[in-house]
Scaffold this motif. Structure first.
Motif, PDB file in Angstrom:
ATOM      1  N   HIS A 175     -44.261  16.529 110.610  1.00  0.00           N
ATOM      2  CA  HIS A 175     -45.358  16.576 109.660  1.00  0.00           C
ATOM      3  C   HIS A 175     -46.324  17.698 110.033  1.00  0.00           C
ATOM      4  CE1 HIS A 175     -48.741  15.373 107.173  1.00  0.00           C
ATOM      5  NE2 HIS A 175     -47.971  14.477 106.576  1.00  0.00           N
ATOM      6  N   SER A 216     -49.610  15.431 103.143  1.00  0.00           N
ATOM      7  CA  SER A 216     -48.256  15.973 103.090  1.00  0.00           C
ATOM      8  C   SER A 216     -48.232  17.328 102.392  1.00  0.00           C
ATOM      9  CB  SER A 216     -47.328  15.006 102.355  1.00  0.00           C
ATOM     10  OG  SER A 216     -47.721  14.873 101.004  1.00  0.00           O
ATOM     11  N   HIS A 217     -47.213  18.107 102.717  1.00  0.00           N
ATOM     12  CA  HIS A 217     -47.054  19.431 102.117  1.00  0.00           C
ATOM     13  C   HIS A 217     -46.865  19.322 100.607  1.00  0.00           C
ATOM     14  CE1 HIS A 217     -45.423  23.476 101.384  1.00  0.00           C
ATOM     15  NE2 HIS A 217     -45.948  23.808 102.549  1.00  0.00           N
ATOM     16  N   GLU A 266     -42.274  13.388 105.437  1.00  0.00           N
ATOM     17  CA  GLU A 266     -42.287  14.755 105.973  1.00  0.00           C
ATOM     18  C   GLU A 266     -42.043  14.714 107.481  1.00  0.00           C
ATOM     19  OE1 GLU A 266     -45.451  18.465 106.387  1.00  0.00           O
ATOM     20  OE2 GLU A 266     -45.620  17.120 104.662  1.00  0.00           O
ATOM     21  N   ASN A 299     -38.431  21.014  97.573  1.00  0.00           N
ATOM     22  CA  ASN A 299     -39.169  19.769  97.354  1.00  0.00           C
ATOM     23  C   ASN A 299     -39.391  19.492  95.876  1.00  0.00           C
ATOM     24  OD1 ASN A 299     -39.446  19.038 100.067  1.00  0.00           O
ATOM     25  ND2 ASN A 299     -41.356  20.169 100.308  1.00  0.00           N
ATOM     26  N   ASP A 350     -38.976  15.749 103.214  1.00  0.00           N
ATOM     27  CA  ASP A 350     -39.318  17.149 103.408  1.00  0.00           C
ATOM     28  C   ASP A 350     -39.045  17.457 104.874  1.00  0.00           C
ATOM     29  OD1 ASP A 350     -40.430  19.615 103.831  1.00  0.00           O
ATOM     30  OD2 ASP A 350     -42.435  19.097 103.105  1.00  0.00           O
TER      31      ASP A 350
END
Length: 327
Positions: free
Chosen positions: A123, A67-68, A120, A47, A153
């Motif tokens: 998610h 989000s990550h 993502e 990412n 992602d």
């Protein structure tokens, strides 16, 4: 998988000489309809390389608020690339075009420059929710209209593929770059991939080196990922069925609340409400009976089903959940 690793042909991947890594990169790129791919140690690195590819210092990435990339990558966009993230809340972690109506910054030197849209799928904090492909297409069209790149992602894209039956290339067509992970649902010990154009991946190798991700005889790891591609994608639907079983058991326990209430893949997020005093209290009672869950907030927990949790294991875990009583 271990036997495949031990039998791998290897070379020096920093010099592009590892044949097993090259096979994995070529195969994964072809699977998602991309020109090239680069093998990296982690999804976070994949990412962060994508952010660096698409943005310069003083640029901005649009991200969902849970989000990550925004929450769980240690401030990487700012620390590694001088890039600002603009968090936009969305139900289930799924952005829609309607959420982005006022997201583009004015062309004025007082503002950062909006350059990237990140999605993502599935998610994580959204509860393993799966983006509808039509929504991804609409978001990609909106991004193109406004001159933005799109990065997905896709650490858990395999779960989205298994749940929907939609092939990898259908997801890949709407993204400029895509990150996938082999060490989550697919069960490899280490490894992720960033995918994109051939030109982008030449630059991605430079950023991989910069971020400390160059590996030598990485073919041993790549062999595990190749084994996972051959044997562990179709079985993901078993994890999804086990997650449904656990979710129902959790919903039956007084004071435990699924959040979100619908489980679409292999992630179950839930909250411990009164009479429970904390998430840690719940996790400790589960641990005493051999069931491990993650505590991710004062009252927030996550359970994950995976290939090392058998049907029998999940039945047992469901029974343990249903037996829970606050002290």
């Amino acid at each position: 998988m271990l036997a495949a690793m031990m039998a791998a042909r290897v070379g020096d991947d920093v010099f592009g000489e590892d044949p097993t890594v090259r096979t994995l990169e070529e195969r994964t790129a072809a699977l998602f309809g991309k020109e090239a791919a680069v093998f990296v140690p982690s999804g976070t690195m994949a990412n962060q390389i994508a952010v660096r590819l698409h943005c310069q210092p003083q640029d901005e990435a649009l991200v969902e608020a849970t989000s990550h990339i925004y929450l769980w990558e240690a401030g990487g966009p700012a620390a590694l690339s001088g890039v600002t993230c603009r968090p936009i809340p969305a139900p289930g972690g799924q952005l829609r075009v309607s959420h982005l109506a006022d997201a583009i910054r004015p062309n004025d030197y007082h503002y950062v420059r909006t350059r990237l849209l990140c999605l993502e799928n599935t998610h994580n904090r959204g509860g393993g929710t799966i983006y509808p492909l039509g929504e991804v297409a609409q978001l990609a069209a909106w991004a193109r209209e406004h001159g933005l790149a799109v990065h997905m992602d896709g650490a858990r894209i395999w779960n989205a593929m298994a749940a929907t039956g939609i092939p990898a290339a259908h997801w890949g067509q709407y993204c400029d770059t895509l990150a996938v992970c082999f060490s989550k649902g697919l069960g490899a010990p280490v490894g992720s991939m960033i995918l994109g154009s051939r030109e982008q991946m030449v630059q991605a190798r430079r950023y991989r080196k910069l971020f400390g991700g160059g590996m030598r005889q990485a073919g041993y790891l790549a062999a595990a990922c190749l084994y996972a591609l051959d044997h562990h994608i179709d079985r993901l639907i078993e994890d999804h069925a086990h997650a449904q079983q656990l979710a129902q058991a959790i919903a039956d326990v007084r004071g435990l609340k699924l959040t979100p209430p619908e489980v679409q893949s292999n992630l179950i997020w839930f909250e411990a409400e009164p009479p429970w005093t904390s998430a840690q209290q719940v996790a400790e009672l589960l641990r005493q009976r051999g069931v491990l869950v993650a505590v991710l907030g004062p009252r927030l927990l996550r359970a994950v089903t995976h290939l090392d949790a058998s049907a029998e294991d999940c039945r047992y875990a469901a029974e343990v959940f249903r037996s829970l009583r606050p002290a």
